[in-house]
Motif scaffolding. Structure first.
Motif, PDB file in Angstrom:
ATOM      1  N   UNK A 378     -14.075  42.127  -0.079  1.00 37.09           N
ATOM      2  CA  UNK A 378     -13.231  40.893  -0.214  1.00 37.09           C
ATOM      3  C   UNK A 378     -14.236  39.724   0.065  1.00 37.09           C
ATOM      4  N   UNK A 379     -14.848  39.668   0.995  1.00 32.75           N
ATOM      5  CA  UNK A 379     -16.045  38.564   1.139  1.00 32.75           C
ATOM      6  C   UNK A 379     -16.813  38.372   0.019  1.00 32.75           C
ATOM      7  N   UNK A 380     -17.294  39.518  -0.535  1.00 31.92           N
ATOM      8  CA  UNK A 380     -18.381  39.360  -1.354  1.00 31.92           C
ATOM      9  C   UNK A 380     -17.919  38.812  -2.669  1.00 31.92           C
ATOM     10  N   UNK A 381     -16.568  38.988  -3.035  1.00 30.21           N
ATOM     11  CA  UNK A 381     -15.772  38.376  -4.273  1.00 30.21           C
ATOM     12  C   UNK A 381     -15.654  36.925  -3.960  1.00 30.21           C
ATOM     13  N   UNK A 382     -15.636  36.370  -2.917  1.00 31.35           N
ATOM     14  CA  UNK A 382     -15.496  35.114  -2.602  1.00 31.35           C
ATOM     15  C   UNK A 382     -16.675  34.242  -3.059  1.00 31.35           C
ATOM     16  N   UNK A 383     -17.617  35.082  -3.106  1.00 33.17           N
ATOM     17  CA  UNK A 383     -18.983  33.923  -3.526  1.00 33.17           C
ATOM     18  C   UNK A 383     -19.776  34.518  -4.716  1.00 33.17           C
TER      19      UNK A 383
END
Length: 475
Positions: A378-383
């Protein structure tokens, strides 16, 4: 809310259903009508209906009889049949009668036809804008529909005609209370109480509102006034005890609760606050039995467990005091599953709101505390989006955050990567792209920023080590 001027149609299905039941041809002489109405006046509703001869026909043109039948049905709480009778009376050309319009409205509201009830009351007010019943019923209708501003409008109209009317003052207080304008509500409840000082209900309503706005002295005064007219009333003494306790007048509160206990009041709140009052006045031994009783009545009450434990710790049973305090501590802890869900929902909301850094902090917290590896994705997809890569990110904050999450996912290969080789191959490709960018720019390290704000650096040697750990192929 729509305001129709004429009642030309009702609910056709409801009307037909009701009229099929009692649209009858009634042949009765004048004296029979008088007897029927007399039975209604005497509230002998079932007998009145038995007197009616149900000769079926298309309809009845005898309005007086139909109206009496409607009253009888209404008296028996058979609102749908009463509605049909009153509606039929209107169809006989009696639509100018306020009492009929009010009757139809009253029955329509009782069977759930709120909008027709509103229309009928409004028509009655067209005929006579000062009609008390129609105005009051409209106010009540709007109140029950949670349209408090409209309800206040009609209560105000009536208060201009009937100043200091207690029922109207109570209605105004209820509206402002529901709107959470508690000081205004308290002012109306005060006027309501002043005109009904002998009423326990009026005093209770006012005291509860005063306590919510921390006017404890006034609350005690109201209780004392009402007790003059209702000596010994336990409800008023409970309110007085709570008001004194809230005002931290613990000795006085203890006296009130002691009186209630002597009178046989065994309610949970009386026992609980009697125990609290004795605790705060230093009467720990006297409070033990009360806390014991309150605890048995509700073992989930955190405050009772805490103060019961403290009381035993101050007296003679420290071993049990520890158990009670431990029990209270467990109950004070939030449900881990719900806390985790709350954190996830907050993160998802931040993400949709275009606030990636706040969202990443929520997801990172879930990964650290609950080990939920999917939060890293989820964090990876934010950036980093599907069509972009780390090296192409120009924003330094975003790139340092993206680099951190990719290196973290790579470092977790042994825990989560072996079953997610496709993901790890993608991570390897991204890190290789960034490695090439660092080589072209002649850099040996690059700053990283974790979702919780911690800064670190990634050396080119450390980056090479991570890349070698990851699979070269997604297969």
């Amino acid at each position: 809310m729509a305001k129709n001027n004429l009642v030309t149609t009702g609910a056709p299905g409801a009307i037909r259903q009701a009229l099929c039941f009692f649209c009858i041809l009634l042949s009765a002489a004048a004296n029979a009508q008088t007897d029927l109405q007399q039975l209604v006046y005497q509230r002998q509703y079932a007998t009145a209906l038995e007197e009616v001869l149900p000769l079926h026909g298309e309809d009845s043109t005898d309005m007086k009889t139909m109206y009496a039948v409607g009253q009888a049905y209404e008296g028996l709480l058979r609102y749908r049949e009463a509605y049909g009778c009153y509606r039929h009376c209107l169809s006989l050309g009696e639509d100018g009668r306020i009492d009929l319009l009010n009757a139809v409205a009253r029955m329509a509201f009782n069977i759930g036809m709120t909008r027709e009830a509103e229309d009928c009351y409004l028509q009655a007010l067209v005929i006579d804008s000062t009609d008390f019943y129609a105005n009051h019923q409209l106010a009540r209708l709007y109140f029950q529909s949670e349209e408090y501003t409209d309800a206040i409008h009609y209560y105000n109209l009536l208060l201009k005609l009937y100043p200091n009317h207690p029922v109207l003052l109570r209605g105004m207080g209820d509206c402002y209370s529901r709107m959470n304008f508690l000081p205004v509500a308290a002012a109306y409840y005060r006027m309501f109480f002043d005109s009904n000082t002998e009423s326990v209900a009026a005093a209770s309503t006012l005291v509860n509102t005063l306590l919510m706005i921390n006017q404890t002295e006034d609350a005690v005064s109201v209780c004392d006034t009402a007790l003059v007219y209702n000596p010994g009333d336990q409800t008023l003494y409970r309110h007085k005890g709570m008001a004194l306790f809230t005002a931290r007048q613990y000795e006085a509160a203890d006296s009130v609760y002691a009186y209630l206990l002597e009178q046989g009041d065994s309610s949970y709140m009386t026992i609980k606050y009697s125990a609290f009052s004795r605790y705060y006045t230093g009467k720990y031994m006297d409070a033990i039995n009360l806390f014991e009783t309150a605890y048995r009545m509700d073992t989930t009450a955190v405050d009772v467990s805490l103060y019961f434990g403290s009381t035993l710790g101050r007296t003679y049973d420290r071993r049990r005091a520890y158990r009670l305090l431990d029990h209270a501590e467990v109950m004070m802890q939030p449900n881990p599953a719900l806390v985790s869900l709350l954190t996830q929902f907050r993160g998802e909301t931040y993400a949709r709101d275009g606030r990636p850094d706040q969202a990443a902090a929520m997801f990172y917290d879930l990964w650290e505390k609950a080990g939920r590896a999917e939060m890293l994705e989820h964090i990876r997809s934010l950036y980093v989006y599907d069509s972009s890569n780390i090296a192409a990110i120009k924003d330094e904050n975003r790139r340092s955050r993206a680099l951190f999450i990719y290196t973290l996912i790579a470092s977790e290969y042994d825990n989560i990567g072996k079953s997610r080789k496709s993901l790890m191959h993608h991570v390897r490709a991204q890190l290789q792209t960034f490695q090439e960018e660092m080589f072209m720019e002649g850099k040996t390290e690059f700053p990283m920023l974790s979702p919780d704000g911690r800064k670190s650096v990634l050396s080119i040697a450390g980056l090479q080590e991570l890349i070698l750990r990851l699979p070269e192929s997604p297969e």
